[in-house]
Design a protein around this motif. Structure first.
Motif, PDB file in Angstrom:
ATOM      1  N   ASP A 189       0.834  -1.206   0.000  1.00 44.39           N
ATOM      2  CA  ASP A 189       0.000   0.000   0.000  1.00 44.39           C
ATOM      3  C   ASP A 189       0.866   1.253   0.000  1.00 44.39           C
ATOM      4  N   GLU A 190       1.878   1.274   0.850  1.00 43.15           N
ATOM      5  CA  GLU A 190       2.777   2.432   0.944  1.00 43.15           C
ATOM      6  C   GLU A 190       3.549   2.631  -0.360  1.00 43.15           C
ATOM      7  N   THR A 191       3.987   1.534  -0.968  1.00 40.39           N
ATOM      8  CA  THR A 191       4.727   1.609  -2.233  1.00 40.39           C
ATOM      9  C   THR A 191       3.835   2.142  -3.338  1.00 40.39           C
ATOM     10  N   GLU A 192       2.589   1.654  -3.404  1.00 43.05           N
ATOM     11  CA  GLU A 192       1.646   2.154  -4.403  1.00 43.05           C
ATOM     12  C   GLU A 192       1.405   3.647  -4.220  1.00 43.05           C
ATOM     13  N   ASP A 193       1.192   4.071  -2.976  1.00 36.32           N
ATOM     14  CA  ASP A 193       0.976   5.495  -2.698  1.00 36.32           C
ATOM     15  C   ASP A 193       2.176   6.328  -3.136  1.00 36.32           C
ATOM     16  N   LEU A 194       3.371   5.835  -2.855  1.00 37.83           N
ATOM     17  CA  LEU A 194       4.596   6.534  -3.255  1.00 37.83           C
ATOM     18  C   LEU A 194       4.712   6.603  -4.779  1.00 37.83           C
ATOM     19  N   GLN A 195       4.405   5.505  -5.456  1.00 40.47           N
ATOM     20  CA  GLN A 195       4.481   5.481  -6.914  1.00 40.47           C
ATOM     21  C   GLN A 195       3.508   6.481  -7.532  1.00 40.47           C
ATOM     22  N   LEU A 196       2.285   6.537  -7.009  1.00 37.40           N
ATOM     23  CA  LEU A 196       1.300   7.469  -7.548  1.00 37.40           C
ATOM     24  C   LEU A 196       1.683   8.914  -7.253  1.00 37.40           C
ATOM     25  N   SER A 197       2.221   9.163  -6.076  1.00 36.98           N
ATOM     26  CA  SER A 197       2.670  10.507  -5.717  1.00 36.98           C
ATOM     27  C   SER A 197       3.826  10.947  -6.614  1.00 36.98           C
ATOM     28  N   GLU A 198       4.776  10.045  -6.833  1.00 36.58           N
ATOM     29  CA  GLU A 198       5.904  10.346  -7.705  1.00 36.58           C
ATOM     30  C   GLU A 198       5.426  10.605  -9.131  1.00 36.58           C
ATOM     31  N   GLY A 199       4.443   9.836  -9.573  1.00 37.93           N
ATOM     32  CA  GLY A 199       3.890  10.044 -10.909  1.00 37.93           C
ATOM     33  C   GLY A 199       3.291  11.429 -11.067  1.00 37.93           C
ATOM     34  N   LEU A 200       2.613  11.904 -10.035  1.00 40.97           N
ATOM     35  CA  LEU A 200       2.047  13.250 -10.082  1.00 40.97           C
ATOM     36  C   LEU A 200       3.146  14.305 -10.154  1.00 40.97           C
ATOM     37  N   GLU A 201       4.200  14.129  -9.372  1.00 45.61           N
ATOM     38  CA  GLU A 201       5.327  15.069  -9.403  1.00 45.61           C
ATOM     39  C   GLU A 201       5.982  15.101 -10.790  1.00 45.61           C
ATOM     40  N   VAL A 202       6.166  13.935 -11.389  1.00 46.31           N
ATOM     41  CA  VAL A 202       6.776  13.856 -12.718  1.00 46.31           C
ATOM     42  C   VAL A 202       5.852  14.512 -13.748  1.00 46.31           C
ATOM     43  N   LEU A 203       4.551  14.306 -13.618  1.00 48.07           N
ATOM     44  CA  LEU A 203       3.601  14.908 -14.543  1.00 48.07           C
ATOM     45  C   LEU A 203       3.645  16.432 -14.476  1.00 48.07           C
ATOM     46  N   VAL A 204       3.697  16.972 -13.265  1.00 44.03           N
ATOM     47  CA  VAL A 204       3.770  18.423 -13.100  1.00 44.03           C
ATOM     48  C   VAL A 204       5.045  18.970 -13.754  1.00 44.03           C
TER      49      VAL A 204
END
Length: 104
Positions: A36-51
Motif C-alpha cells: 500500500d505504501e509503495t503504491e501510494d509513493l508510486q502514484l505521488s511520484e507520478g504526479l510530481e513527474v507529470l507536473v
C-alpha cells in the motif's frame, strides 16, 4: 473464492521481471501495508513527474535530452500507475459478489 480475490498483484517485480503476488491478500499484514505504501509513493511520484513534464513540454525551447528524459520518466510512472490500477481492480468485488472482497 477465486484467484482474482485471493492473489494481490504487488507493485514490484521479481529480479527476473516477473510479476509478484501476495497469496494472502488480507488487509493489515506487513507485506500488504508495504505494498500500500509503495503504491501510494508510486502514484505521488507520478504526479510530481507529470507536473514537471507539463512545465518542460510547455517550453518550446526545452533541450531534446531533457524532453527524452522526461518521456522515459513518464513511461515509468505510467507503467507503475497501470500496475496499481490492475492490482486494485483485482481486489474489487466481482459483480453480484456479496462478500465485499478484500478491497477497502
Amino acid at each position: 473464492m477465486d484467484a482474482r480475490n485471493t492473489l494481490r498483484l504487488l507493485p514490484w517485480s521479481s529480479p527476473e521481471g516477473k510479476p509478484c503476488f501476495l497469496a494472502s491478500a488480507s488487509e493489515g499484514g506487513h507485506l500488504s501495508r508495504l505494498a500500500d505504501e509503495t503504491e501510494d509513493l508510486q502514484l505521488s511520484e507520478g504526479l510530481e513527474v507529470l507536473v514537471a513534464a507539463r512545465k518542460l513540454l510547455g517550453d518550446p525551447l526545452s533541450p531534446n535530452v531533457e524532453v527524452r528524459y522526461t518521456a522515459i520518466r513518464l513511461s515509468e510512472c505510467l507503467a507503475d500507475a497501470l500496475r496499481v490500477a490492475e492490482s486494485r481492480c483485482r481486489r474489487l468485488p466481482l459483480p453480484g459478489d456479496t462478500s465485499g472482497g478484500d478491497g477497502p
